[in-house]
Write a protein that holds these residues in place. Structure first.
Motif, mmCIF file in Angstrom:
data_model
loop_
_atom_site.group_PDB
_atom_site.id
_atom_site.type_symbol
_atom_site.label_atom_id
_atom_site.label_comp_id
_atom_site.label_asym_id
_atom_site.label_seq_id
_atom_site.Cartn_x
_atom_site.Cartn_y
_atom_site.Cartn_z
ATOM 1 N N GLU A 112 -7.321 -3.900 6.359
ATOM 2 C CA GLU A 112 -8.693 -3.600 6.740
ATOM 3 C C GLU A 112 -9.615 -4.496 5.918
ATOM 4 O O GLU A 112 -9.385 -4.696 4.727
ATOM 5 C CB GLU A 112 -9.016 -2.130 6.480
ATOM 6 N N ASP A 148 -8.306 -3.609 -2.651
ATOM 7 C CA ASP A 148 -7.195 -4.408 -3.180
ATOM 8 C C ASP A 148 -7.602 -5.831 -3.525
ATOM 9 O O ASP A 148 -7.113 -6.400 -4.500
ATOM 10 C CB ASP A 148 -6.061 -4.451 -2.156
ATOM 11 N N PRO A 158 0.818 -1.211 0.000
ATOM 12 C CA PRO A 158 0.000 0.000 0.000
ATOM 13 C C PRO A 158 0.854 1.264 0.000
ATOM 14 O O PRO A 158 2.053 1.230 0.297
ATOM 15 C CB PRO A 158 -0.794 -0.123 1.307
ATOM 16 N N ALA A 159 0.205 2.359 -0.312
ATOM 17 C CA ALA A 159 0.890 3.641 -0.217
ATOM 18 C C ALA A 159 1.230 3.931 1.241
ATOM 19 O O ALA A 159 0.612 3.378 2.161
ATOM 20 C CB ALA A 159 -0.006 4.744 -0.779
ATOM 21 N N GLU A 160 2.221 4.790 1.454
ATOM 22 C CA GLU A 160 2.655 5.093 2.813
ATOM 23 C C GLU A 160 1.480 5.617 3.652
ATOM 24 O O GLU A 160 0.738 6.507 3.218
ATOM 25 C CB GLU A 160 3.777 6.137 2.777
ATOM 26 N N GLY A 161 1.302 5.034 4.823
ATOM 27 C CA GLY A 161 0.227 5.442 5.711
ATOM 28 C C GLY A 161 -1.092 4.763 5.453
ATOM 29 O O GLY A 161 -2.041 4.935 6.220
ATOM 30 N N ALA A 162 -1.184 3.981 4.370
ATOM 31 C CA ALA A 162 -2.424 3.289 4.031
ATOM 32 C C ALA A 162 -2.346 1.821 4.454
ATOM 33 O O ALA A 162 -1.274 1.317 4.825
ATOM 34 C CB ALA A 162 -2.702 3.387 2.539
ATOM 35 N N HIS A 163 -3.476 1.143 4.413
ATOM 36 C CA HIS A 163 -3.550 -0.271 4.744
ATOM 37 C C HIS A 163 -4.174 -1.027 3.576
ATOM 38 O O HIS A 163 -5.062 -0.502 2.897
ATOM 39 C CB HIS A 163 -4.410 -0.493 5.991
ATOM 40 N N LEU A 201 -6.765 -3.255 1.679
ATOM 41 C CA LEU A 201 -8.206 -3.277 1.916
ATOM 42 C C LEU A 201 -8.832 -4.451 1.174
ATOM 43 O O LEU A 201 -8.600 -4.630 -0.032
ATOM 44 C CB LEU A 201 -8.825 -1.962 1.434
ATOM 45 N N ARG A 255 -9.415 -1.461 -7.256
ATOM 46 C CA ARG A 255 -8.495 -0.561 -7.960
ATOM 47 C C ARG A 255 -7.905 -1.317 -9.151
ATOM 48 O O ARG A 255 -7.929 -2.563 -9.184
ATOM 49 C CB ARG A 255 -7.378 -0.121 -7.019
ATOM 50 N N THR A 264 -11.021 1.550 -4.755
ATOM 51 C CA THR A 264 -9.995 1.616 -3.708
ATOM 52 C C THR A 264 -9.628 0.274 -3.098
ATOM 53 O O THR A 264 -8.674 0.188 -2.322
ATOM 54 C CB THR A 264 -10.465 2.529 -2.556
#
Length: 298
Positions: A156, A201, A126-131, A133, A252, A199
């Motif tokens: 998540e 995954d 994931p992008a930095e700071g994201a989880h 999904l 996504r 959004t």
């Protein structure tokens, strides 16, 4: 044959009850009578299966109350009520799930499907700071969603269910498992989660896929699993079509779809997903060598 023999006057022992229970279940057509007998005895005694096996060897005496309770449980199982409905528990991977009337009992083959989704979710960067999904469409007892949440704890997970009875079981299991990274939404999967469009995954689903005219052989399935969790229209793929459409909306670009299906539906699934524009469509065989899931990339 009855479990309690009052003619001899001999006290019941774990060994004698186990032998009689196994014989009754075998005569009733239960697939694994010895295993089920051990689990039913353990359920009544509050003992593990290994402990029951030890009690059989040592031939420990049973009290009248436990003997009657085991007899009642064996009678229910001999009538082909699902073992999980009697014990109230279904094991799924490392999870102990509460199940009963109104919810589909998770099967061992679905553990393989969950593994495909877990592998795809673990591979997400994931992008930095994201989880990462994931979404489980038609969660039933919550089995796949909770497997994802507990085995990929940095992700998540959102579970979707539209059956009131199944939703209640899933809510109970989310609370008991305590996976704070999972939540459940009551909504039809065809309309699910528009706020997450583009959004997600990984989307996983074990939808109803039995054609209406194909009656399940096992009475445990035919008589006790809810019809809405079994039948998917004339060709069995009505709900699968909804899953494909919703997953394309949610995922996504590059996101993964994992769908369980019947062992004779692999070619149909590949054709359906291919026509819907999924890339890298592939069917996967479970540990018995049967087609069990088809995957695709958004």
């Amino acid at each position: 044959m009855t479990l309690i023999d009052t003619a001899t006057g001999a006290p019941a022992t774990v060994r004698s009850i186990f032998e009689r229970s196994s014989a009754i279940l075998r005569a009733s057509g239960v697939t694994d009578p010895e295993v089920d007998a051990e689990l039913l005895i353990g359920h009544v005694l509050g003992a593990s299966r290994g402990r029951v096996q030890s009690l059989v060897v040592t031939d420990v005496a049973l009290g009248a109350e436990d003997t009657v309770a085991i007899a009642e449980a064996v009678e229910r199982r001999a009538a082909r009520e699902p073992l999980q409905h009697i014990t109230g528990v279904a094991w799924f991977r490392s999870l102990e799930l509460a199940v009963g009337p109104g919810v589909f009992v998770p099967r061992p083959e679905t553990e393989f499907v969950a593994q495909l989704a877990i592998d795809a979710l673990r591979a997400v960067v994931p992008a930095e700071g994201a989880h990462p999904l994931a979404v489980d469409l038609g969660t039933g007892s919550g089995a796949i969603a909770l497997a994802l949440a507990t085995e990929v704890p940095h992700a998540e997970v959102v579970a979707v269910e539209n059956s009131t009875e199944a939703f209640i079981w899933a809510k109970q299991n989310l609370r008991s498992v305590g996976a704070e990274n999972a939540r459940i939404v009551f909504i039809d999967l065809a309309d699910a989660l528009p706020e997450l469009d583009g959004t997600v995954d990984v989307v996983a689903s074990n939808p109803p896929y039995i054609p209406v005219g194909a009656i399940p052989r096992d009475p445990e399935v035919r008589l006790h699993d809810p019809e809405h969790a079994l039948y998917g229209g004339t060709d069995g793929l009505d709900v699968v079509r909804d899953v494909s459409a919703t997953a394309k909306r949610l995922l996504r670009p590059g996101g993964s779809l994992v769908i369980e299906h019947g062992d004779l539906q692999g070619a149909e699934m590949r054709e359906l997903l291919g026509a819907d524009g999924w890339r890298a469509v592939a069917t996967h065989r479970d540990l018995t060598g049967r087609d069990r899931a088809t995957t695709g990339i958004r």
